[in-house]
Design a protein around this motif. Structure first.
Motif, PDB file in Angstrom:
ATOM      1  N   ASN A 159       0.822  -1.213   0.000  1.00  0.00           N
ATOM      2  CA  ASN A 159       0.000   0.000   0.000  1.00  0.00           C
ATOM      3  C   ASN A 159       0.858   1.267   0.000  1.00  0.00           C
ATOM      4  O   ASN A 159       0.337   2.370   0.101  1.00  0.00           O
ATOM      5  N   TRP A 213      -6.865   0.694  -0.288  1.00  0.00           N
ATOM      6  CA  TRP A 213      -6.025   1.864  -0.041  1.00  0.00           C
ATOM      7  C   TRP A 213      -6.019   2.834  -1.225  1.00  0.00           C
ATOM      8  O   TRP A 213      -5.441   3.926  -1.130  1.00  0.00           O
ATOM      9  N   PRO A 231      -9.171   8.105  -0.584  1.00  0.00           N
ATOM     10  CA  PRO A 231      -7.941   7.617   0.053  1.00  0.00           C
ATOM     11  C   PRO A 231      -6.885   8.719   0.151  1.00  0.00           C
ATOM     12  O   PRO A 231      -5.795   8.604  -0.417  1.00  0.00           O
ATOM     13  N   LEU A 247      -4.479   9.327   4.544  1.00  0.00           N
ATOM     14  CA  LEU A 247      -4.543   8.006   5.177  1.00  0.00           C
ATOM     15  C   LEU A 247      -3.548   7.920   6.323  1.00  0.00           C
ATOM     16  O   LEU A 247      -2.481   8.537   6.288  1.00  0.00           O
TER      17      LEU A 247
END
Length: 480
Positions: free
Chosen positions: A124, A170, A203, A206
């Motif tokens: 991610n 993500w 996203p 984050l």
């Protein structure tokens, strides 16, 4: 280091090429149109094992198996593929366990093989999917690199019983009305940004991950696809599970001789743009025995838009058989982009269970092309939310609405759904039996032959605009 390399070479099995080609003769018997079979990839049976490259790197020596597997394996995978390329090709074997990696670039004559119990989990860390400047900072221009990519390669494959996981949560934005409260709260636990009206989650911001762009919308726009193969020849993807892509899952584009067999392609039903299998401007393709359960179109034929699609040429000689599509926006789909055209496509012996639409043909002005020799037979459907069979030439398009209200002179790349033959369809439960909308003043939906179809438990019989479409129905029974 020399000892490590020597150990790696001891694991190589050199027996010439892989076992002889499989026969698909039975699948290609008695087709309603003459069709060329795809050539199969020829990959040497040499083998290298990812675990040898990681243990031999020195950086992870002394760590436990779990620590090794949770560490980023990107460099080890790249080194193994480079070595295989220098050796003339072979298989990179991924053993059981979860292995974290960045994007992977395949090369000619190489097989990525995932053994049972193996999972490649794509990181991610979004910066890993962009080139770096001299100081190691990501150069963010356009979309991120796909999780797996290849371009202008020959004889490549992805095989085995393992899993490719794109870590898509993500990357994807989310619509509040598609999420239960518990699911929505899990997104909020990741951080991210919610739009002012509370309807969208992005996203962006984050927890523990830096932003790569300047706004939530820009951050979402860089999300990548799972597997993109461009202008390649002789491809096989077989047996593996491909799941949770940031966007599209499997997308060969302008490729020749493609075999997609016994795959499981999955993502959450509410994953935005989570297409399962997208075939774009390809020639000689077999899609057989696959299970697709995804957030957008299931098995979709694409042909590019405008001049670029026309230049790329048509999807031609495509056989789609023995597949099951569960949730999807469409079980089998043509569009919305198909300016390159569609020729010689056979879809048969498939099951659609719970799809929004069963057989879906969608396009719009500027994206359309021509169809030729499309044959669909022996399709079983149930629990279809919308139409069992749908033709829509105004798919999400303001241009279409403008054209429909005037004479549309000068319009280019209008869709032409024609020479389409649909037979032996059985559907148990749907919103509408058959939906069809064309364009005023244009012959965009014509020579459509639908026969021997039984559609039960339809909430609505037909929704067909006869002023813009010409359907030929024979022995079509729709009941409420």
């Amino acid at each position: 280091m020399r000892k490590a390399i020597a150990a790696i070479f001891l694991t190589i099995v050199s027996l010439g090429s892989q076992a002889g080609e499989r026969s698909y003769e039975k699948l290609y018997r008695n087709l309603p149109v003459e069709m060329q079979q795809p050539e199969q990839p020829n990959i040497p049976s040499k083998k290298l094992y990812l675990s040898d490259f990681i243990k031999g790197s020195g950086a992870l020596s002394g760590k436990s198996r779990e620590e090794i597997q949770s560490s980023d394996c990107s460099d080890a995978i790249a080194k193994a593929i480079s070595m295989l390329e220098k050796m003339g090709g072979g298989s990179l074997v991924i053993g059981a366990g979860t292995w974290v990696t960045g994007p992977i670039e395949l090369k000619s004559r190489i097989d990525l093989h995932l053994e049972a119990g193996a999972t490649l989990l794509f990181t991610n860390d979004k910066s890993a999917y962009f080139p770096k400047d001299a100081e190691g900072r990501p150069i963010v221009k356009g979309r991120a690199l796909p999780c797996i990519r290849a371009e202008k390669c020959e004889d490549i494959s992805i095989t085995g019983d393992g899993v490719l996981d794109g870590n898509g949560q993500w990357w994807r934005y989310a619509k509040r009305d598609k999420y239960e409260s518990e699911e929505w709260n899990r997104l909020l636990e990741m951080g991210g940004s919610v739009s002012e009206d509370g309807k969208l989650w992005f996203p962006y911001n984050l927890k523990g991950l830096p932003n790569l762009t300047g706004s939530p919308q820009e951050e979402e726009a860089i999300r990548n696809h799972m597997i993109i193969l461009k202008r390649c020849k002789r491809i096989r993807i077989e047996g593996v599970t491909v799941r949770n892509s940031p966007k599209f899952h499997i997308n060969p584009a302008q490729c020749e001789d493609v075999i997609l067999e016994n795959l499981k392609v999955t993502c959450p039903w509410n994953a935005q743009n989570g297409d399962g299998i997208d075939i774009g401007n390809c020639r000689r393709v077999l899609v057989s025995g696959c299970l697709v359960d995804c957030g957008d179109d299931g098995i979709c034929m694409k042909g590019g838009s405008g001049e670029m699609g026309l230049k790329a040429g048509p999807c031609r000689d495509i056989l789609i058989c023995g597949n099951t599509v569960l949730h999807a926006h469409g079980g089998f789909v043509i569009g919305s982009d198909f300016s390159g055209g569609m020729e010689n496509i056979v879809v048969r012996d498939c099951i659609f269970d719970g799809s929004d639409i069963g057989l879906r043909f969608k396009s719009m002005a500027g994206r359309g092309g021509r169809c030729k020799n499309i044959y669909i037979n022996n399709i079983r459907m149930r629990n279809i939310v919308g139409a069992a069979i749908s033709f829509d030439c105004g798919y999400a398009d303001v241009t279409y609405k403008t054209l429909a209200s005037g004479d549309g002179k000068g319009a280019e790349f209008l869709p032409e759904f024609s020479d389409i033959h649909i037979s032996n369809v059985r559907c148990n439960g749907c919103g509408t039996g058959i939906f069809a909308r064309g364009m005023q003043g244009y012959d965009c939906v014509h020579d459509i032959f639908i026969s021997d179809c039984i559609i039960r438990k339809a909430k609505k019989n037909l929704d067909v605009d006869e002023s813009t479409t010409r359907l030929n129905l024979s022995d079509v029974r729709i009941s409420f």
